[in-house]
Design an enzyme around this catalytic site. Structure first.
Site, PDB file in Angstrom:
ATOM      1  N   HIS A  18     -15.112  11.171 -15.746  1.00 47.94           N
ATOM      2  CA  HIS A  18     -14.614  11.318 -17.109  1.00 47.94           C
ATOM      3  C   HIS A  18     -13.399  12.242 -17.189  1.00 47.94           C
ATOM      4  O   HIS A  18     -13.326  13.274 -16.540  1.00 47.94           O
ATOM      5  CB  HIS A  18     -15.714  11.853 -18.030  1.00 47.94           C
ATOM      6  CG  HIS A  18     -16.243  13.200 -17.624  1.00 47.94           C
ATOM      7  ND1 HIS A  18     -15.682  14.383 -18.045  1.00 47.94           N
ATOM      8  CD2 HIS A  18     -17.284  13.527 -16.820  1.00 47.94           C
ATOM      9  CE1 HIS A  18     -16.344  15.397 -17.542  1.00 47.94           C
ATOM     10  NE2 HIS A  18     -17.320  14.914 -16.792  1.00 47.94           N
ATOM     11  N   GLY A  66       0.777  -1.227   0.000  1.00 47.07           N
ATOM     12  CA  GLY A  66       0.000   0.000   0.000  1.00 47.07           C
ATOM     13  C   GLY A  66       0.807   1.275   0.000  1.00 47.07           C
ATOM     14  O   GLY A  66       0.332   2.313  -0.460  1.00 47.07           O
TER      15      GLY A  66
END
Length: 204
Positions: free
Chosen positions: A133, A68
């Site tokens: 987007h 991580g």
């Protein structure tokens, strides 16, 4: 497509999640590499050696770094640039048209990445995060669970976007940023550091 055989670098919690994604994608986890000598097996998958043993297996398997920490992931990747890196995408993730996802990146369960977003190499897009987007996310960045990046957000390399954070559309964030959980970003972040709050302010 033939089943891919994958070695996971790092046998901790994040590595376990990566293993689950690989299995659910129809590929096979061959083992883990980890520098902790007490780790012998994770969910009946063997720990086959230390990270330095990558070279023993480099010609036989794909690899993904299941660690991580952004800086450690970057150090390992840059030390081993020629490996065949596996990109882990959970079957429940929704990936829009024109999305580009870099080698070695992990996309967790329930993630939505919408049209024409561009995700860099060795990123973590964690559980139920939303990347809208035309967002651009630099390499080695971690977008935590349920974070939401609205349209056309640009995030630099080695950033950590905290769980539940919202970044409104058209914002730019430089490299090496930490944003605390449940924060709201309503302006560009032009200076590296740690930020948190609603709206965010620099705290370190």
């Amino acid at each position: 497509m033939p089943e891919k055989k994958v070695m996971i670098i790092g046998a901790s919690g994040h590595g376990k999640v990566i293993a689950d994604i690989i299995h659910q994608s129809g590929d096979q986890v061959m083992g883990f590499l980890d520098d902790d000598p007490t780790k012998k097996e994770i969910h009946q998958i063997p720990v086959l050696g230390k990270i330095e043993d990558i070279q023993k297996y480099k010609d036989d398997f794909c690899f993904i770094i299941g660690i991580g920490d952004n800086q450690i992931r970057k150090k390992i990747a840059e030390s081993n640039p020629a490996l065949n890196y596996y990109t882990a995408i959970h079957p429940t993730a929704i990936i829009g048209e024109g999305v580009r996802i870099g080698n070695g990146t992990a996309v967790m369960a329930g993630v939505v990445i919408n049209a024409d977003a561009n995700i860099g190499e060795h990123c973590i897009i964690n559980t139920s995060a939303v990347i809208e987007h035309e967002c651009v996310i630099g390499g080695y960045t971690h977008v935590s669970p349920q974070a939401c990046l609205c349209g056309n957000v640009h995030v630099g390399e080695e950033c950590h976007i905290g769980a539940g954070t919202t970044i409104i559309n058209n914002k730019n964030i430089v490299n090496n940023i930490i944003i605390g959980a449940e924060s709201v970003v309503i302006r560009d972040i032009n200076e590296s550091g740690t930020y948190a709050g609603i709206p965010i302010r620099r705290i370190g």
